[in-house]
Structure formats: structure tokens, C-alpha cells
Write a protein that holds these residues in place. Sequence first.
Motif, PDB file in Angstrom:
ATOM      1  N   VAL A 171      -4.220  11.630   1.411  1.00  0.00           N
ATOM      2  CA  VAL A 171      -3.531  11.965   0.175  1.00  0.00           C
ATOM      3  C   VAL A 171      -2.835  13.309   0.299  1.00  0.00           C
ATOM      4  CG1 VAL A 171      -5.620  12.978  -0.833  1.00  0.00           C
ATOM      5  CG2 VAL A 171      -3.762  12.210  -2.325  1.00  0.00           C
ATOM      6  N   ASN A 172      -3.473  14.266   0.970  1.00  0.00           N
ATOM      7  CA  ASN A 172      -2.860  15.576   1.160  1.00  0.00           C
ATOM      8  C   ASN A 172      -1.693  15.509   2.131  1.00  0.00           C
ATOM      9  OD1 ASN A 172      -4.712  16.772  -0.590  1.00  0.00           O
ATOM     10  ND2 ASN A 172      -6.186  17.127   1.045  1.00  0.00           N
ATOM     11  N   LEU A 173      -1.791  14.643   3.140  1.00  0.00           N
ATOM     12  CA  LEU A 173      -0.683  14.452   4.075  1.00  0.00           C
ATOM     13  C   LEU A 173       0.531  13.876   3.346  1.00  0.00           C
ATOM     14  CD1 LEU A 173      -2.415  13.101   7.304  1.00  0.00           C
ATOM     15  CD2 LEU A 173      -1.160  15.245   7.082  1.00  0.00           C
ATOM     16  N   ASP A 174       0.299  12.920   2.445  1.00  0.00           N
ATOM     17  CA  ASP A 174       1.392  12.355   1.659  1.00  0.00           C
ATOM     18  C   ASP A 174       2.079  13.445   0.842  1.00  0.00           C
ATOM     19  OD1 ASP A 174       0.805   9.869   2.657  1.00  0.00           O
ATOM     20  OD2 ASP A 174      -0.190   9.138   0.844  1.00  0.00           O
ATOM     21  N   ASP A 175       1.285  14.294   0.212  1.00  0.00           N
ATOM     22  CA  ASP A 175       1.852  15.367  -0.614  1.00  0.00           C
ATOM     23  C   ASP A 175       2.595  16.389   0.243  1.00  0.00           C
ATOM     24  OD1 ASP A 175       0.693  14.081  -2.723  1.00  0.00           O
ATOM     25  OD2 ASP A 175      -0.906  15.544  -3.032  1.00  0.00           O
ATOM     26  N   ALA A 176       2.014  16.733   1.391  1.00  0.00           N
ATOM     27  CA  ALA A 176       2.607  17.751   2.252  1.00  0.00           C
ATOM     28  C   ALA A 176       3.915  17.284   2.879  1.00  0.00           C
ATOM     29  CB  ALA A 176       1.617  18.149   3.351  1.00  0.00           C
ATOM     30  N   ALA A 177       4.123  15.974   2.956  1.00  0.00           N
ATOM     31  CA  ALA A 177       5.339  15.436   3.573  1.00  0.00           C
ATOM     32  C   ALA A 177       6.545  15.489   2.634  1.00  0.00           C
ATOM     33  CB  ALA A 177       5.104  13.993   4.016  1.00  0.00           C
ATOM     34  N   GLN A 178       6.337  15.822   1.359  1.00  0.00           N
ATOM     35  CA  GLN A 178       7.427  15.755   0.392  1.00  0.00           C
ATOM     36  C   GLN A 178       8.250  17.038   0.361  1.00  0.00           C
ATOM     37  OE1 GLN A 178       7.702  12.696  -0.405  1.00  0.00           O
ATOM     38  NE2 GLN A 178       5.680  12.468   0.563  1.00  0.00           N
ATOM     39  N   ALA A 179       9.509  16.887  -0.003  1.00  0.00           N
ATOM     40  CA  ALA A 179      10.387  18.047  -0.153  1.00  0.00           C
ATOM     41  C   ALA A 179       9.838  18.950  -1.250  1.00  0.00           C
ATOM     42  CB  ALA A 179      11.803  17.587  -0.499  1.00  0.00           C
ATOM     43  N   ILE A 206       0.845  -1.205   0.000  1.00  0.00           N
ATOM     44  CA  ILE A 206       0.000   0.000   0.000  1.00  0.00           C
ATOM     45  C   ILE A 206       0.875   1.247   0.000  1.00  0.00           C
ATOM     46  CG2 ILE A 206      -1.636   1.338   1.379  1.00  0.00           C
ATOM     47  CD1 ILE A 206      -2.803  -1.346   2.357  1.00  0.00           C
ATOM     48  N   GLY A 207       1.934   1.207   0.796  1.00  0.00           N
ATOM     49  CA  GLY A 207       2.817   2.367   0.908  1.00  0.00           C
ATOM     50  C   GLY A 207       3.483   2.734  -0.400  1.00  0.00           C
ATOM     51  N   GLN A 208       3.952   1.733  -1.148  1.00  0.00           N
ATOM     52  CA  GLN A 208       4.621   2.046  -2.399  1.00  0.00           C
ATOM     53  C   GLN A 208       3.642   2.624  -3.427  1.00  0.00           C
ATOM     54  OE1 GLN A 208       6.433  -1.472  -4.047  1.00  0.00           O
ATOM     55  NE2 GLN A 208       4.494  -2.300  -4.804  1.00  0.00           N
ATOM     56  N   ARG A 209       2.395   2.155  -3.373  1.00  0.00           N
ATOM     57  CA  ARG A 209       1.385   2.705  -4.282  1.00  0.00           C
ATOM     58  C   ARG A 209       1.113   4.172  -3.958  1.00  0.00           C
ATOM     59  NH1 ARG A 209      -3.648   0.395  -2.824  1.00  0.00           N
ATOM     60  NH2 ARG A 209      -2.630  -1.595  -3.281  1.00  0.00           N
ATOM     61  N   ARG A 210       0.946   4.464  -2.663  1.00  0.00           N
ATOM     62  CA  ARG A 210       0.728   5.852  -2.254  1.00  0.00           C
ATOM     63  C   ARG A 210       1.940   6.716  -2.559  1.00  0.00           C
ATOM     64  NH1 ARG A 210      -0.633   5.231   3.824  1.00  0.00           N
ATOM     65  NH2 ARG A 210       0.100   7.381   3.780  1.00  0.00           N
ATOM     66  N   ALA A 211       3.136   6.167  -2.364  1.00  0.00           N
ATOM     67  CA  ALA A 211       4.361   6.915  -2.626  1.00  0.00           C
ATOM     68  C   ALA A 211       4.486   7.265  -4.107  1.00  0.00           C
ATOM     69  CB  ALA A 211       5.574   6.125  -2.159  1.00  0.00           C
ATOM     70  N   LEU A 212       4.190   6.299  -4.971  1.00  0.00           N
ATOM     71  CA  LEU A 212       4.268   6.562  -6.406  1.00  0.00           C
ATOM     72  C   LEU A 212       3.290   7.664  -6.806  1.00  0.00           C
ATOM     73  CD1 LEU A 212       5.286   5.916  -9.254  1.00  0.00           C
ATOM     74  CD2 LEU A 212       3.456   4.210  -9.415  1.00  0.00           C
ATOM     75  N   ASN A 213       2.065   7.582  -6.293  1.00  0.00           N
ATOM     76  CA  ASN A 213       1.077   8.607  -6.629  1.00  0.00           C
ATOM     77  C   ASN A 213       1.503   9.976  -6.113  1.00  0.00           C
ATOM     78  OD1 ASN A 213      -0.677   6.890  -8.010  1.00  0.00           O
ATOM     79  ND2 ASN A 213      -1.717   6.253  -6.141  1.00  0.00           N
ATOM     80  N   ALA A 214       2.104  10.015  -4.916  1.00  0.00           N
ATOM     81  CA  ALA A 214       2.599  11.291  -4.382  1.00  0.00           C
ATOM     82  C   ALA A 214       3.707  11.840  -5.268  1.00  0.00           C
ATOM     83  CB  ALA A 214       3.092  11.110  -2.950  1.00  0.00           C
ATOM     84  N   LEU A 215       4.587  10.964  -5.744  1.00  0.00           N
ATOM     85  CA  LEU A 215       5.667  11.395  -6.631  1.00  0.00           C
ATOM     86  C   LEU A 215       5.114  11.964  -7.933  1.00  0.00           C
ATOM     87  CD1 LEU A 215       8.626  11.513  -7.587  1.00  0.00           C
ATOM     88  CD2 LEU A 215       8.352   9.149  -8.370  1.00  0.00           C
ATOM     89  N   LEU A 216       4.167  11.252  -8.534  1.00  0.00           N
ATOM     90  CA  LEU A 216       3.610  11.714  -9.805  1.00  0.00           C
ATOM     91  C   LEU A 216       2.871  13.035  -9.637  1.00  0.00           C
ATOM     92  CD1 LEU A 216       2.357   8.341 -11.350  1.00  0.00           C
ATOM     93  CD2 LEU A 216       4.549   9.514 -11.661  1.00  0.00           C
ATOM     94  N   ARG A 217       2.152  13.200  -8.538  1.00  0.00           N
ATOM     95  CA  ARG A 217       1.484  14.488  -8.296  1.00  0.00           C
ATOM     96  C   ARG A 217       2.508  15.606  -8.106  1.00  0.00           C
ATOM     97  NH1 ARG A 217      -1.940  11.113  -5.172  1.00  0.00           N
ATOM     98  NH2 ARG A 217      -0.778  11.646  -3.288  1.00  0.00           N
TER      99      ARG A 217
END
Length: 383
Positions: A182-190, A61-72
Motif C-alpha cells: 500500500v505504501n509502494l502504491d502511494d509512493a509511486a504517485q506524482a 485487483i489493480g484498479q481497486r488498489r489504484a482507486l484507493n491510492a487516488l483517494l488517499r
Amino acid sequence: MTDTKRFLSNIMHQAVCVLFIAVLSTFPVYAAENEQYTVRGIAVDATAASTPLAQTKAITIGQRRALNALLRKLIPASYHMDIPILQDEDITPLVAGFQVAGERTAPQRYLADLTFEFKRQEIRDILRSANLPFSEAVAKPLLVLPIFNNGERKVLWEEPNPWRTAWVDVIDYGIRPEIAEVNLDDAAQALSQPVTVPAGDFADIQAIDARQAASLDEDAIGIIESTYDTVGTLVISATLREDQDGGLVLDISRQRSGQFSATVIDSYKGIDDPDFLMQSAILDILQKQQEDWKQQNIIDFSVENTLAVTTTITGLEDWLRIQEKVKNLSSVSGIRTVDLSIAKAFWHITFLGSMDQLKVSLAQQDLQLVDNSGYWTLDSAQN
């Protein structure tokens, strides 16, 4: 569960774990060159028939969410609806490595904070196949000066300044309001367009005050920018008020130093908690900054140019340093040295996109590309 089913389940679990271990072993190889393709702060919490199975489920699940965060992160928001949906078995080969922090387990449960690093070329190929525009460029930091309008008084360093406190909480401490996963995943990125909030120490107080910041005083802003080594300053003023129905409203104006652009004014409401309202507004401002930067630096693979440049160097070490900076730019597809002497290098740079984009990317590396009537020079920027 029958013995046969249990046996097959264990075999599948072991196979997935072996694959993840193999991926993990490659992590150091990619760490230096793939920072923009690293996704952090993916908090997972999964349950299954056993703790090992919960772990496998959480990582999947984590890798799927991570990939989507990267693409966004790479793709402009207007194209997010077109992001391709990949199956889990197609995502795993895209992972260069992953790391685990804050691991906790319980019977049939697994929790952790995961960091994934993805393979740059493979992700590029997927985006190009889907005809999706994207940007990999990382900017130098902008300085943020948060001014709070307390009645008739403008406050920058003085207390209370809840607006500056909110910026420190979000940027320095990673505090986030209660928002969707989903927003938390995005907000956590550099951030591709990073921001720096000054410490507010004696040197900062001496350098600039609220009045000078609000008027974009060039001398005062220049002093504090040099302290924090930033390429620009955002002066963001906030006013907290109540509307006619008694609801909280946060009015914000944004100005940027060194740019001839109109003041941007926004209003935020719908949240009764002032801290929550300010944090949400900050995340929205940051997202807009990222979108502006992405739009300016989208990689156009249909346009490739080769530019001949001359660079003044102080020796071999200086030459290698400049070469490395240029090679690391995502828009540069190749370099070739034509002639090299003790003091000068004549070389070719092959790059994707426009000349203006190349200039911006080089400037982020403290390199200055100058057209001297068709004779191009590329040198370290003068301090």
C-alpha cells in the motif's frame, strides 16, 4: 470443471475484457485534464486457472488498489479510515482508461505495471456523498537542499554526502525501501507538492554553498531558485549517529526559505541500514509535505463566490492563455467575460472555497490576484 461452468467462465472473462477495452478507448479524451486523477506504478502479479483469467484478475485487483491510492492522495490522512469501500463492479465504471507496461506472462500467471485514469466528476461525487474533504490542487515545485552534517563539517555538494544521494535516489530514480504494498502504491504517485533536487553541477556549486544554505541566505537561494524555477527552498539537514544502545539514529532539521516558521526537527530510528533509514525518512518528509499542502487547499463545496476582476492583456492569444490557466483550476467552477477590449478584459470568476485559496492556486499558475481597495486585478506575475 463442467462444460457449462467453463462456458460461463469464458463468457464472464470476455465480458470483462470487452469492458476494459471500451474503457481503454476513452483514455486520450481524459489525458489532458485529469492528470491529478491518474494513478501510476501499480505493480500486479496474479495467478489463475489460465493466463487470460490471471490477466483479468490482475487488472481487477489493480484498479481497486489504484482507486484507493487516488483517494488517499486526495483526502487528508486523518480521514483515510472513512474512505468508502466499493465493490469491483462499482469501480470499473469510474475508470476513464488504463495503460499497461512491463507486461509478462507465464502459464496461469500475469505480471504488469498498470496506470489508471479515473473520471474526475464521478470521484468528486463519491467524496461529496461521503462528506469527505479533499484537495486537487498541485503546487509548483520546491527546491530541496540536503545538507549532511559530517562531524563539525556541513556538506552539500562535496562527497561523500549520503543524505543528498538518498534524495537523488528517491526523487530522480524512484528507489524505494522495502515497504508494504500500500505504501509502494502511494509512493509511486506524482506529488501534489513536487520537489526538485539540484543536479549539483558547476552552476549550482557557484550559486550556493552549505553555509549559505544553512543560514537561508536570500541572495544565494534566489539565484538557485531561478535556475530551477521553483517557488521556495527546503533546507533539510541530517546527522547520522548511534544511540546509547548502538542503534542508528537519523536527526533531521527542516527550514523553508521565505517563511517565518520555526525549524522542524525529527529523529528516525529502528532501522540498522543507513540507506534504508534515510530513504524511509525522506518518504515520511514527503508525506508530511503533501499533507500540509492538502490541508491548505481542501475544496469547500459549501462556499461558492463570484469575483469581478480586470486583466491587462497584450492581445487575444494572451487573453486565451490566461483564461485557460484559470479554467483549469480545480476550485474554479465557471468564468464569464463581461467586457473585452484590445488591452483589458473585465470578467467574472466563480470559485469554490476561500479567497486565500484562490490566490494560492492562481499563484501556482504565475497569476497574481490583487485587491486594490475593492477593485480586483488578475495579471501575469511579474518576473
